[in-house]
Scaffold this motif. Structure first.
Motif, PDB file in Angstrom:
ATOM      1  N   ALA A  53     -75.303 -80.500 -47.793  1.00 49.54           N
ATOM      2  CA  ALA A  53     -73.836 -80.589 -47.620  1.00 49.54           C
ATOM      3  C   ALA A  53     -73.658 -81.942 -46.589  1.00 49.54           C
ATOM      4  O   ALA A  53     -74.141 -82.129 -45.717  1.00 49.54           O
ATOM      5  CB  ALA A  53     -73.243 -79.324 -46.964  1.00 49.54           C
ATOM      6  N   PRO A  54     -72.754 -82.814 -47.188  1.00 46.66           N
ATOM      7  CA  PRO A  54     -72.348 -84.086 -46.288  1.00 46.66           C
ATOM      8  C   PRO A  54     -71.686 -83.599 -45.086  1.00 46.66           C
ATOM      9  O   PRO A  54     -70.911 -82.783 -45.064  1.00 46.66           O
ATOM     10  CB  PRO A  54     -71.584 -84.712 -47.198  1.00 46.66           C
ATOM     11  CG  PRO A  54     -70.762 -83.653 -48.020  1.00 46.66           C
ATOM     12  CD  PRO A  54     -71.756 -82.793 -48.098  1.00 46.66           C
ATOM     13  N   LYS A  55     -72.160 -84.203 -43.986  1.00 47.85           N
ATOM     14  CA  LYS A  55     -71.621 -84.011 -42.552  1.00 47.85           C
ATOM     15  C   LYS A  55     -70.225 -84.598 -42.602  1.00 47.85           C
ATOM     16  O   LYS A  55     -69.837 -85.423 -43.497  1.00 47.85           O
ATOM     17  CB  LYS A  55     -72.102 -84.888 -41.518  1.00 47.85           C
ATOM     18  CG  LYS A  55     -73.680 -84.557 -41.421  1.00 47.85           C
ATOM     19  CD  LYS A  55     -74.113 -85.355 -40.304  1.00 47.85           C
ATOM     20  CE  LYS A  55     -75.761 -84.797 -39.972  1.00 47.85           C
ATOM     21  NZ  LYS A  55     -76.249 -85.603 -39.140  1.00 47.85           N
ATOM     22  N   PRO A  56     -69.083 -83.906 -42.129  1.00 43.79           N
ATOM     23  CA  PRO A  56     -67.693 -84.478 -42.138  1.00 43.79           C
ATOM     24  C   PRO A  56     -67.675 -85.978 -41.182  1.00 43.79           C
ATOM     25  O   PRO A  56     -68.365 -86.030 -40.299  1.00 43.79           O
ATOM     26  CB  PRO A  56     -67.259 -83.318 -41.227  1.00 43.79           C
ATOM     27  CG  PRO A  56     -68.084 -82.574 -40.345  1.00 43.79           C
ATOM     28  CD  PRO A  56     -69.421 -82.857 -41.103  1.00 43.79           C
ATOM     29  N   LYS A  57     -66.547 -86.414 -41.811  1.00 42.84           N
ATOM     30  CA  LYS A  57     -66.608 -87.866 -41.240  1.00 42.84           C
ATOM     31  C   LYS A  57     -66.029 -87.937 -39.769  1.00 42.84           C
ATOM     32  O   LYS A  57     -64.882 -87.086 -39.846  1.00 42.84           O
ATOM     33  CB  LYS A  57     -65.660 -88.846 -42.304  1.00 42.84           C
ATOM     34  CG  LYS A  57     -65.663 -90.160 -41.868  1.00 42.84           C
ATOM     35  CD  LYS A  57     -64.651 -90.920 -42.908  1.00 42.84           C
ATOM     36  CE  LYS A  57     -64.443 -92.372 -42.589  1.00 42.84           C
ATOM     37  NZ  LYS A  57     -63.718 -93.023 -43.585  1.00 42.84           N
ATOM     38  N   PRO A  58     -66.552 -88.728 -38.859  1.00 40.00           N
ATOM     39  CA  PRO A  58     -65.844 -88.415 -37.625  1.00 40.00           C
ATOM     40  C   PRO A  58     -64.389 -89.370 -37.511  1.00 40.00           C
ATOM     41  O   PRO A  58     -64.151 -90.211 -38.270  1.00 40.00           O
ATOM     42  CB  PRO A  58     -66.688 -89.024 -36.603  1.00 40.00           C
ATOM     43  CG  PRO A  58     -67.808 -89.978 -37.547  1.00 40.00           C
ATOM     44  CD  PRO A  58     -67.622 -89.213 -38.775  1.00 40.00           C
ATOM     45  N   PRO A  59     -63.562 -88.774 -36.826  1.00 43.99           N
ATOM     46  CA  PRO A  59     -62.142 -89.547 -36.508  1.00 43.99           C
ATOM     47  C   PRO A  59     -62.504 -91.031 -35.997  1.00 43.99           C
ATOM     48  O   PRO A  59     -63.671 -91.378 -35.430  1.00 43.99           O
ATOM     49  CB  PRO A  59     -61.434 -88.804 -35.854  1.00 43.99           C
ATOM     50  CG  PRO A  59     -62.623 -87.752 -34.825  1.00 43.99           C
ATOM     51  CD  PRO A  59     -63.883 -87.785 -35.627  1.00 43.99           C
ATOM     52  N   LYS A  61     -77.254 -76.114 -46.556  1.00 47.70           N
ATOM     53  CA  LYS A  61     -76.810 -76.969 -45.334  1.00 47.70           C
ATOM     54  C   LYS A  61     -77.358 -78.214 -45.149  1.00 47.70           C
ATOM     55  O   LYS A  61     -76.669 -79.036 -44.967  1.00 47.70           O
ATOM     56  CB  LYS A  61     -77.311 -76.055 -44.199  1.00 47.70           C
ATOM     57  CG  LYS A  61     -76.500 -74.855 -44.095  1.00 47.70           C
ATOM     58  CD  LYS A  61     -77.105 -74.112 -42.816  1.00 47.70           C
ATOM     59  CE  LYS A  61     -76.441 -72.700 -42.522  1.00 47.70           C
ATOM     60  NZ  LYS A  61     -76.905 -71.828 -41.602  1.00 47.70           N
TER      61      LYS A  61
END
Length: 171
Positions: free
Chosen positions: A38-44, A35
């Motif tokens: 793991a890279p954080k998802p890119k915000p929109p 965890k």
């Protein structure tokens, strides 16, 4: 030599109970390690709608899509200027896509003027693309690092100053 009784005898239950306990302890830290790695998802991208008027500077490390009007400087990672957008100020981004109007300087690693773009000001870039139909008034200058003007301008200015001085001496 061989004894049938030893082969067919079940293993003691105490060692089996100890074996699952050992793998369970290392298994618990492993998911937390994954965890953290793991890279954080890119915000929109943040969208500034066509009815929005901003007076002031905007700065983000993320992406922005402007559809309204901004009077001030904008700094972002990816900046998309919509067809209805008007920017009056300096624009700085890694990637700039211009569909609308900008009055001011544009700085970017990648700058793209689409056929609906209207730019009044200088463009400082690493790579540029200008589609047929785009309107542009200003100068275009290529720099290896257009996002940091202080670093790129000084090395470029010194060789330029030295070259004209050398030519009159030899001529």
């Amino acid at each position: 030599m061989f004894s049938k009784s030893k082969i067919n005898e079940p293993a003691p239950k105490a060692p089996e109970a100890a074996k699952p306990a050992a793998p369970t302890a290392p298994a618990a830290p492993a998911p937390s390690d994954y965890k953290a790695a793991a890279p954080k998802p890119k915000p929109p991208a943040s969208v500034l709608s066509s009815d929005l008027h901003i007076t002031g500077n905007i700065k983000t490390t993320g992406d922005i899509q402007v559809e309204g009007s901004v009077e001030g400087d904008i700094r972002a990672h990816l900046l998309t200027i919509g067809e209805t957008a008007t920017i009056k100020g300096e624009v700085t981004a890694d990637d700039v896509v211009i569909n609308g109007r900008i009055v001011g300087r544009v700085r970017g690693l990648k700058v793209r003027l689409t056929s609906t773009a209207r730019v009044e000001g200088d463009i400082i870039h690493k790579t540029i693309a200008i589609e047929s139909g785009a309107h542009f008034e200003g100068s275009v200058q290529r720099q290896d690092d257009p996002l940091n003007p202080g670093r790129a301008a000084k090395p470029a200015a010194n060789p330029a100053a030295a070259a004209p001085a050398a030519k009159p001496e030899s001529a």
